[in-house]
Enzyme design. Structure first.
Site, mmCIF file in Angstrom:
data_model
loop_
_atom_site.group_PDB
_atom_site.id
_atom_site.type_symbol
_atom_site.label_atom_id
_atom_site.label_comp_id
_atom_site.label_asym_id
_atom_site.label_seq_id
_atom_site.Cartn_x
_atom_site.Cartn_y
_atom_site.Cartn_z
ATOM 1 N N ASP A 27 0.834 -1.202 0.000
ATOM 2 C CA ASP A 27 0.000 0.000 0.000
ATOM 3 C C ASP A 27 0.870 1.253 0.000
ATOM 4 O O ASP A 27 0.714 2.132 -0.827
ATOM 5 C CB ASP A 27 -0.919 0.022 1.225
ATOM 6 C CG ASP A 27 -1.893 -1.144 1.199
ATOM 7 O OD1 ASP A 27 -2.234 -1.588 0.092
ATOM 8 O OD2 ASP A 27 -2.287 -1.613 2.273
ATOM 9 N N HIS A 52 1.417 17.725 1.833
ATOM 10 C CA HIS A 52 1.469 16.657 0.831
ATOM 11 C C HIS A 52 1.786 15.317 1.489
ATOM 12 O O HIS A 52 2.518 15.254 2.473
ATOM 13 C CB HIS A 52 2.528 16.974 -0.236
ATOM 14 C CG HIS A 52 2.006 17.872 -1.319
ATOM 15 N ND1 HIS A 52 2.824 18.666 -2.077
ATOM 16 C CD2 HIS A 52 0.747 18.090 -1.761
ATOM 17 C CE1 HIS A 52 2.087 19.344 -2.956
ATOM 18 N NE2 HIS A 52 0.816 19.010 -2.770
ATOM 19 N N ASP A 77 3.759 12.975 0.728
ATOM 20 C CA ASP A 77 5.173 12.592 0.886
ATOM 21 C C ASP A 77 5.823 13.339 2.053
ATOM 22 O O ASP A 77 7.005 13.148 2.341
ATOM 23 C CB ASP A 77 5.971 12.765 -0.421
ATOM 24 C CG ASP A 77 5.962 14.185 -0.959
ATOM 25 O OD1 ASP A 77 4.928 14.867 -0.826
ATOM 26 O OD2 ASP A 77 6.992 14.623 -1.515
ATOM 27 N N HIS A 83 4.081 26.750 -3.247
ATOM 28 C CA HIS A 83 4.146 25.355 -3.676
ATOM 29 C C HIS A 83 2.746 24.986 -4.136
ATOM 30 O O HIS A 83 1.859 25.841 -4.131
ATOM 31 C CB HIS A 83 4.650 24.507 -2.494
ATOM 32 C CG HIS A 83 4.835 23.058 -2.798
ATOM 33 N ND1 HIS A 83 5.487 22.609 -3.918
ATOM 34 C CD2 HIS A 83 4.464 21.938 -2.108
ATOM 35 C CE1 HIS A 83 5.495 21.283 -3.902
ATOM 36 N NE2 HIS A 83 4.882 20.853 -2.825
ATOM 37 N N ASP A 142 14.965 21.842 -1.580
ATOM 38 C CA ASP A 142 14.227 21.013 -2.543
ATOM 39 C C ASP A 142 15.003 20.854 -3.857
ATOM 40 O O ASP A 142 15.318 21.835 -4.519
ATOM 41 C CB ASP A 142 12.879 21.727 -2.786
ATOM 42 C CG ASP A 142 11.984 21.029 -3.805
ATOM 43 O OD1 ASP A 142 12.359 19.964 -4.324
ATOM 44 O OD2 ASP A 142 10.889 21.581 -4.065
ATOM 45 N N HIS A 180 7.746 22.896 -8.043
ATOM 46 C CA HIS A 180 9.137 22.862 -7.570
ATOM 47 C C HIS A 180 10.025 23.816 -8.365
ATOM 48 O O HIS A 180 9.869 23.970 -9.578
ATOM 49 C CB HIS A 180 9.685 21.441 -7.670
ATOM 50 C CG HIS A 180 8.907 20.449 -6.870
ATOM 51 N ND1 HIS A 180 9.138 20.231 -5.536
ATOM 52 C CD2 HIS A 180 7.862 19.654 -7.213
ATOM 53 C CE1 HIS A 180 8.286 19.316 -5.091
ATOM 54 N NE2 HIS A 180 7.498 18.956 -6.088
#
Ligand SMILES: [Zn+2]
Ligand SMILES: [Zn+2]
Length: 557
Positions: A53, A78, A80, A144, A198, A371
């Protein structure tokens, strides 16, 4: 490992995820007395992780040092970055600080995991100072693709550490604030001690495009559509939802949002004021089906070909509410994430076969990523002027491109570190080096099961997927353990049924004398299994050049 006798103040950074990959971001910041964790994200499984999953970071280090872990600091909402929050809180109960949108999403996650009452979750606003352990923490606004995105400035005894979170420089975003370079330049008056930034688009030249371009293109496509419009996007792209809603108002259409994550994010964003959608603009799917097609826009997930998503179900014709119609216009407001090309392409083929027109980002710009590209990253480096630099949020090639860029702006090469998850980088005002390495691999989550790479589950599933399974059964005499009759072999997903019969009978014949011989003397069961696996495995491999999984069972008679 912790040494409390340092003369100069030091700080350690330890990435537990997010380096060498896009996903499961988690960065640990540590001094002798305190630890804070930045983000707790998930990685979505790749094609070679069947049945998984999600993947989460290895959090053993945090549990082992739980007495010093002061807080979880979140940059933005987000998956992640917040997808593994509940998993972390189950291991160690620490306070969570998050900007508004992320806080609302985490609140819901904790509620679903029945953890909400047990943990402190606080909304932070950019510009506030928070004293957490020995750290002074300030969040700053960044632009973002989700509202309330932030970077974090952490004042440590060694100096100011900047973590950008995910960001770009868009001076006129559709929702949310631009990246606050003014505040950053104030915070970094004397230059940052360490910058972590980033790297997702560090290989791309120039500047990223603005969301404003999308705010022109998508309404134009909706205005020109002859009948119903279906827009697919990431559920977290809140500004995209606003753009579609505004276009509906303008062209006299109603908006129907489908899919659990899309509905949930729309609800949360309206509640905290990030989406401005009149209630009577929104309709249910039943109402959408009863209106003329030219009066309807449907907003759904599925831009990455995810098999359970709205658009993919529609493409398979098994969506419970929405059937694709002739003359539907489908706007894919996304770019395909590498690795998802095949499922995305498959669903486009099916949608076109059903009579829809599909507009992708290649045809008209319908998506911009959130990004920063090279020139934006260069601007950040020039504003923060870091002594040390650690590129984050990227695969190795992106981290390398970002490190090269930092060096080109004046960071000394020996102060720029491309780390791997699990590296412990220790920094003080004089020097920095990787002093240790800990285990920080993938932790797989599958239903209620959680395991690491040392277990064999993924390898076994890959072998199953590629080569199928062969089951060997035989009977033994209870009195002396000797073989009774012939071994019986069956297979699933291994060879074509017609070929299987002959081949498996031959295998039985080859195994029988070996077993007869072997079972004459007393043996441990795992030794017997090993003999069967070797005999059957090498026989089948010689004949088919394939290595199925072999399972052995015996019955005492
Ligand atoms: Zn993000
Ligand atoms: Zn991210």
């Amino acid at each position: 490992m912790t040494d409390y006798n340092y003369e100069t103040p030091w700080v350690r950074v330890l990435p537990l995820g997010g380096l060498g990959e896009i996903g499961k971001n988690m960065m640990v910041l540590e001094t002798a007395d305190d630890i804070v964790v930045i983000d707790a994200g998930v990685l979505f499984p790749e094609w070679n992780m069947p049945g998984i999953d999600i993947v989460i970071p290895d959090m053993d280090y945090l549990e082992d040092n739980a007495d010093r872990v002061r807080a979880l600091l979140i940059t933005h909402g987000h998956e992640d970055h917040i997808g593994a929050v509940s998993h972390l809180i189950k291991r160690i109960n620490i306070p969570i600080y998050a900007p508004a949108m992320a806080e609302a999403l985490i609140h819901e996650k904790l509620r679903q995991a029945k953890l909400r009452d047990q943990v402190s979750l606080e909304v932070i606003r950019p510009g506030e100072q928070h004293y957490i352990g020995g750290f002074e923490v300030e969040w700053f606004s960044v632009c973002h693709s989700v509202p309330d995105s932030t970077g974090i400035a952490i004042n440590t005894p060694a100096g100011v550490i900047i973590h950008t979170g995910d960001f770009k420089l868009d001076n006129d975003p559709v929702i949310g604030s631009p990246t606050d370079l003014g505040v950053l330049s104030d915070i970094c008056q004397d230059g940052a001690f360490l910058l972590m930034a980033d790297s997702t688009y560090a290989e791309e030249e120039g500047y990223s495009a603005s969301d404003r371009e999308i705010a022109e293109n998508i309404p134009a496509l909706i205005g020109a559509a002859p009948a119903r419009v279906i827009v697919s996007s990431f559920a977290s792209q809140i500004s995209r939802i606003q753009i579609v809603a505004d276009a509906c108002l303008h062209y006299g259409r109603k908006l129907c949002v489908v899919g659990r994550s899309m509905i949930n994010n729309t609800k949360v964003s309206r509640e905290i004021g990030h989406l401005n959608i009149p209630a009577d603009l929104m309709i249910s799917s039943a109402e959408a089906n009863s209106l003329p097609p030219s009066k309807v826009v449907i907003l759904t997930t599925g831009s990455q070909g995810e098999s359970e998503s709205g658009l993919v179900r529609m493409a398979r014709n098994d969506h419970k509410d929405i059937q694709i119609q002739d003359n539907d216009t489908i706007i894919m407001s996304s770019s395909t994430i590498p690795g998802n090309e095949v499922p995305v392409n498959d669903s486009i083929n099916e949608l076109v076969r059903m009579g829809a027109r599909v507009i992708t980002n290649q045809e008209t710009r319908t998506h911009v990523p959130g990004h920063a590209r090279k020139e934006e990253l260069r601007a950040l480096l020039n504003v923060t002027r870091p002594k040390y630099f650690v590129p984050v949020h990227g695969e190795y090639r992106m981290l390398k491109a970002h490190a090269d860029l930092a060096i080109s702006t004046g960071v000394s090469p020996e102060n720029s570190f491309i780390l791997t998850n699990g590296d412990i980088l220790e920094l003080d005002t004089d020097s920095a080096e990787v002093v240790d390495r800990i285990e920080a691999g993938h932790i797989f989550v599958d239903g209620l099961g959680i395991w690491d790479e040392r277990g064999n589950v993924i390898n076994e599933r890959q072998a199953l997927q590629q080569n199928g399974i062969v089951s060997v059964a035989f009977s033994r005499d209870v009195t002396d353990g000797s073989l009774v009759g012939k071994p019986k072999i069956v297979s699933v997903g291994f060879v074509h049924k017609e070929d299987a019969q002959g081949l498996l009978r031959e295998t039985e014949d080859a195994l029988r004398p070996v077993l007869e011989q072997y079972l004459k003397k007393p043996n441990e069961w795992n030794e017997i299994e090993e003999v069967v696996r070797k005999t059957v495995g090498s026989f089948l491999s010689r004949r088919t050049k394939r290595r199925p999984i072999i399972i052995t069972t015996s019955i005492d008679v």
